[in-house]
Scaffold this motif. Structure first.
Motif, PDB file in Angstrom:
ATOM      1  N   ASP A  56      19.096 -37.227  66.572  1.00  0.00           N
ATOM      2  CA  ASP A  56      19.812 -36.285  67.419  1.00  0.00           C
ATOM      3  C   ASP A  56      20.749 -35.524  66.503  1.00  0.00           C
ATOM      4  O   ASP A  56      20.299 -34.922  65.537  1.00  0.00           O
ATOM      5  N   GLN A  57      22.040 -35.571  66.750  1.00  0.00           N
ATOM      6  CA  GLN A  57      22.928 -34.898  65.817  1.00  0.00           C
ATOM      7  C   GLN A  57      23.043 -35.693  64.530  1.00  0.00           C
ATOM      8  O   GLN A  57      23.520 -35.219  63.515  1.00  0.00           O
ATOM      9  N   ARG A 102      29.764 -42.505  87.538  1.00  0.00           N
ATOM     10  CA  ARG A 102      29.853 -41.047  87.392  1.00  0.00           C
ATOM     11  C   ARG A 102      28.570 -40.369  87.879  1.00  0.00           C
ATOM     12  O   ARG A 102      28.610 -39.362  88.574  1.00  0.00           O
ATOM     13  N   LYS A 106      20.572 -29.001  75.487  1.00  0.00           N
ATOM     14  CA  LYS A 106      19.733 -29.367  74.343  1.00  0.00           C
ATOM     15  C   LYS A 106      18.514 -30.178  74.769  1.00  0.00           C
ATOM     16  O   LYS A 106      18.001 -30.992  74.011  1.00  0.00           O
ATOM     17  N   CYS A 143      19.480 -37.408  78.252  1.00  0.00           N
ATOM     18  CA  CYS A 143      19.580 -37.785  76.840  1.00  0.00           C
ATOM     19  C   CYS A 143      20.386 -36.740  76.083  1.00  0.00           C
ATOM     20  O   CYS A 143      21.251 -37.070  75.270  1.00  0.00           O
ATOM     21  N   SER A 158      22.680 -34.732  77.231  1.00  0.00           N
ATOM     22  CA  SER A 158      24.111 -34.724  77.547  1.00  0.00           C
ATOM     23  C   SER A 158      24.822 -35.936  76.936  1.00  0.00           C
ATOM     24  O   SER A 158      26.003 -35.866  76.643  1.00  0.00           O
ATOM     25  N   ILE A 159      24.095 -37.028  76.698  1.00  0.00           N
ATOM     26  CA  ILE A 159      24.739 -38.186  76.065  1.00  0.00           C
ATOM     27  C   ILE A 159      24.761 -38.045  74.543  1.00  0.00           C
ATOM     28  O   ILE A 159      25.807 -38.153  73.917  1.00  0.00           O
ATOM     29  N   LEU A 160      23.598 -37.780  73.941  1.00  0.00           N
ATOM     30  CA  LEU A 160      23.539 -37.802  72.479  1.00  0.00           C
ATOM     31  C   LEU A 160      23.927 -36.475  71.824  1.00  0.00           C
ATOM     32  O   LEU A 160      24.457 -36.446  70.723  1.00  0.00           O
ATOM     33  N   TRP A 161      23.650 -35.366  72.515  1.00  0.00           N
ATOM     34  CA  TRP A 161      24.030 -34.068  71.943  1.00  0.00           C
ATOM     35  C   TRP A 161      25.330 -33.558  72.581  1.00  0.00           C
ATOM     36  O   TRP A 161      25.830 -32.525  72.215  1.00  0.00           O
ATOM     37  N   LYS A 162      25.795 -34.294  73.602  1.00  0.00           N
ATOM     38  CA  LYS A 162      26.976 -33.905  74.376  1.00  0.00           C
ATOM     39  C   LYS A 162      26.812 -32.502  74.953  1.00  0.00           C
ATOM     40  O   LYS A 162      27.767 -31.740  75.080  1.00  0.00           O
ATOM     41  N   ASN A 163      25.555 -32.152  75.269  1.00  0.00           N
ATOM     42  CA  ASN A 163      25.248 -30.819  75.746  1.00  0.00           C
ATOM     43  C   ASN A 163      23.891 -30.856  76.457  1.00  0.00           C
ATOM     44  O   ASN A 163      22.853 -30.980  75.814  1.00  0.00           O
ATOM     45  N   ALA A 164      23.910 -30.751  77.785  1.00  0.00           N
ATOM     46  CA  ALA A 164      22.682 -30.885  78.571  1.00  0.00           C
ATOM     47  C   ALA A 164      21.674 -29.779  78.263  1.00  0.00           C
ATOM     48  O   ALA A 164      20.491 -29.903  78.549  1.00  0.00           O
TER      49      ALA A 164
END
Lengths: 320, 325
Positions: B89-90, B233, A240, A230, A232-238
């Motif tokens: 989230d963000q 992927r 987090k 989640c 890595s998808i939503l925060w673009k950073n695993a």
């Protein structure tokens, strides 16, 4: 040797000191360290209580995945008698990440099915880390069908990071297998009781856990996606994953509030891995109680009630 | 307040922001690179005329082409709780929803309708990939349940067009619970003896594939559609090897026995009508574009509301009136 989690580091230090003292006393007979060691024990006990009394969602994920946590095999071996494994999907293979067979819980015959993660390198590889392939779900379907025909209640034990994301698994219809297993759970005219003992990973868990009663161990989790995925998808950073774990509301306590979990089974202080026999015993009692509650209900009602329960989920959210 | 901020305001916004003329009159085919004039592309159902690449099509555009005379009526979907987990989230989940409503002019990621195709009454539902990647949350779950209930009520088959990146993470476990919920909907159709046909479109992945999208009596896919549980992927990262050409595409699944057919979008309607009429015990359909069904003559069910909603230009029919089941 004990495995300590990251947040248990202070505890590891104190327990290590106590252990050191006792080791010293064993070699130097004249030393009296018991008082000091006992004080350290007490300090460790207090710390354990405060740590586990207030676990964050991410800490719960770590506890739920703890390598020393009792796994499906321990539950089956301890709680049931006459366990008779039944293998294979009659189609392709026997998936070793899914255990299943007839067994007795007291006098009651049940069909027990569960994900097994393994507890050392060899068994983990053999069990594919508890990630089932289509043949695992198809074995489960076959066993549920058998139980249904002979009026045997089904108990499922859920502990999986998720269904296996592999080439062969996709080619053999991972999605179809999961969809059919969920469908089978919903069609049963016998009681279906699920207990989530560690990780309830997404669709791979739903396929076993669409039950009349869903029990969850106090520090187990059940989620649509792993916190890392989640993040890595939503925060673009695993990295987090802490934030993601919090936002996903994946703890047993949140899920109870949302009506997804029916019963929380209390774990011994410091988590199931600190006292496996006590955790297993508590789960056994909770399964028996759930089965006893469902015992008198007519088959069609069992099915209809299960469907109604799932159709009704989502009518209440979390309190603001 | 909730109703105003969640429904009324987006609806008003969408009316004012609706584009009269597409900003971009030309679209580049992402497969062959040909520049395509928007009208030509729309006339061809968003399929590239030069390489047959199937691009996304909105549920509304699809239904307009699919139903006789382009006429269909929407089936009401019960509103779920907005943002049950107070997810953030963000960005706040409620803001993401607002954005999606503004850009798509749609309420949510699934549209459920009823109407006639080739004089065959059906209920149809289509997922909208342009709305938060078509993700399956409580609304999509409610939409599928509403579609199944309406189909059972009218004794009609259900056609479902899937398109989704998977479950909607912002609804956490409640999105995962749409897997069993939508499966109950499929069971309702089965028990009523009504056909449930799934048309898998690009892409259909994750929890969507692992529930209602793989439980059809007949499974059809559009050419080239990515259909999978775990995405390519994720698999490459897990097994650390290159995946074969065409892996998890519609044709690959057909070869591996996971689908009944792969059918180009332009032929889908005729094919669906053909199959449904055989399964429903109806005589063969008359081919060709048909006008909208007549209001006065033969409503399929005596007091079906909105279904055969008024159209003023329906000429006399040449086909026999459809039998209501």
């Amino acid at each position: 040797m004990k495995n300590y989690l990251e947040f248990e580091k202070p505890l590891a230090e104190i327990e290590g000191k106590a252990e050191e003292l006792r080791a010293m006393a064993r070699t130097n007979t004249g030393m009296d360290i018991e008082k000091e060691a006992a004080a350290l024990d007490k300090k460790a006990g207090d710390l354990l209580k405060s740590l586990y009394g207030n676990l964050s969602a991410w800490q719960k994920c770590q506890v739920a995945r703890h390598p020393d946590r009792p796994h499906c095999k321990s539950y089956i071996e301890t709680l049931f008698t006459e366990y008779t494994p039944l293998a294979g999907d009659r189609n392709f293979a026997d998936d070793h990440s899914v255990m299943g067979g007839l067994a007795r819980l007291g006098d009651q015959a049940v069909m027990v099915i569960g994900h097994e993660k393994g507890n050392d390198t060899k068994s983990r590889i053999e069990r594919n880390f508890g990630m089932a392939r289509p043949e695992g779900y198809r074995k489960a379907i076959r066993l549920m069908e058998l139980a249904d025909r002979f009026g045997v209640p089904v108990v499922t034990i859920v502990d999986t990071p998720g269904a296996y994301p592999g080439k062969g698994a996709e080619e053999r219809g991972q999605s179809e297998a999961i969809a059919r297993a969920t469908e089978k759970c919903l069609a049963l005219k016998v009681p279906l009781v699920t207990v989530i003992i560690g990780e309830g990973g997404s669709g791979g868990a739903v396929a076993f856990a669409t039950a009349n009663r869903v029990l969850m161990l106090e520090h187990s989790i059940y989620s649509v996606i792993s916190p890392e995925g989640c993040a890595s998808i939503l925060w673009k950073n695993a990295e987090k994953m802490r934030e993601a774990a919090e936002a996903l509301r994946l703890t047993a306590q949140n899920l109870k509030e949302l009506g997804v979990c029916d019963t929380i089974v209390k774990e011994p202080l410091g988590g199931a891995h600190r006292d496996a026999p006590a955790a297993i015993d508590a789960v056994g009692k909770a399964i028996r109680k759930a089965l006893a509650d469902l015992a008198g209900t007519d088959g069609l009602d069992l099915r209809n009630n299960r469907r109604k329960k799932y159709l009704g989920i989502g009518s209440k959210g979390l309190a603001a | 307040m909730n109703w105003i901020s969640n429904y009324v305001r987006p609806t008003i916004n969408s009316i004012f922001s609706r584009r009269e003329v597409p900003e971009n009159l030309w679209t580049k085919c992402d497969e062959c690179g040909t520049m395509l004039f928007h009208r030509e592309l729309a006339d061809n159902l968003n399929v590239c005329p030069s390489c047959s690449h199937h691009m996304h099509i909105t549920p509304r555009a699809r239904f307009k082409a699919m139903f006789d005379g382009g006429v269909f009526a929407e089936v009401t979907v019960p509103e779920p709780l907005p943002d049950p987990l107070q997810f953030r989230d963000q960005k706040k989940y409620t803001d993401r929803i607002k954005d999606a409503r503004r850009t798509t002019s749609e309420k949510e990621a699934m549209l459920v309708v009823e109407g006639e195709m080739g004089r065959t009454p059906v209920v149809a539902a289509a997922q909208d990939f342009s709305f938060m990647a078509g993700s399956m949350g409580m609304y999509v779950g409610n939409a599928i349940i509403a579609a199944a209930e309406r189909a059972v009520e009218l004794g009609r088959p259900l056609i479902l067009f899937s398109a989704a990146g998977g479950a909607r993470m912002q609804e956490g476990i409640l999105s995962l619970m749409q897997m069993p919920r939508t499966t109950v909907a499929v069971e309702m159709l089965k028990e009523a003896g009504l056909p449930y046909i799934v048309v898998l479109t690009h892409p259909t992945t994750g929890g969507v594939t692992a529930s209602y999208a793989m439980l059809g009596d007949i499974q059809i896919a559009e050419p080239g559609a990515l259909i999978c549980f775990a995405g390519p992927r994720v698999i490459e990262q897990t097994i650390r090897e290159k995946l074969p050409e065409g892996f998890q595409r519609a044709e690959y699944l057909l070869d591996h026995g996971m689908l009944d057919r792969v059918t180009p979008r332009g032929q889908l309607t005729d094919e669906l009508v053909r199959i449904l009429r055989m399964l429903m015990g109806l005589p063969p359909a008359v081919a060709g574009d048909l006008p909208a069904p007549e209001t006065a003559k033969a409503p399929p069910v005596p007091d079906a509301p909105a279904a055969e909603a008024a159209t003023d230009s329906a000429p006399p029919k040449s086909t026999p009136a459809p039998k209501a089941k």
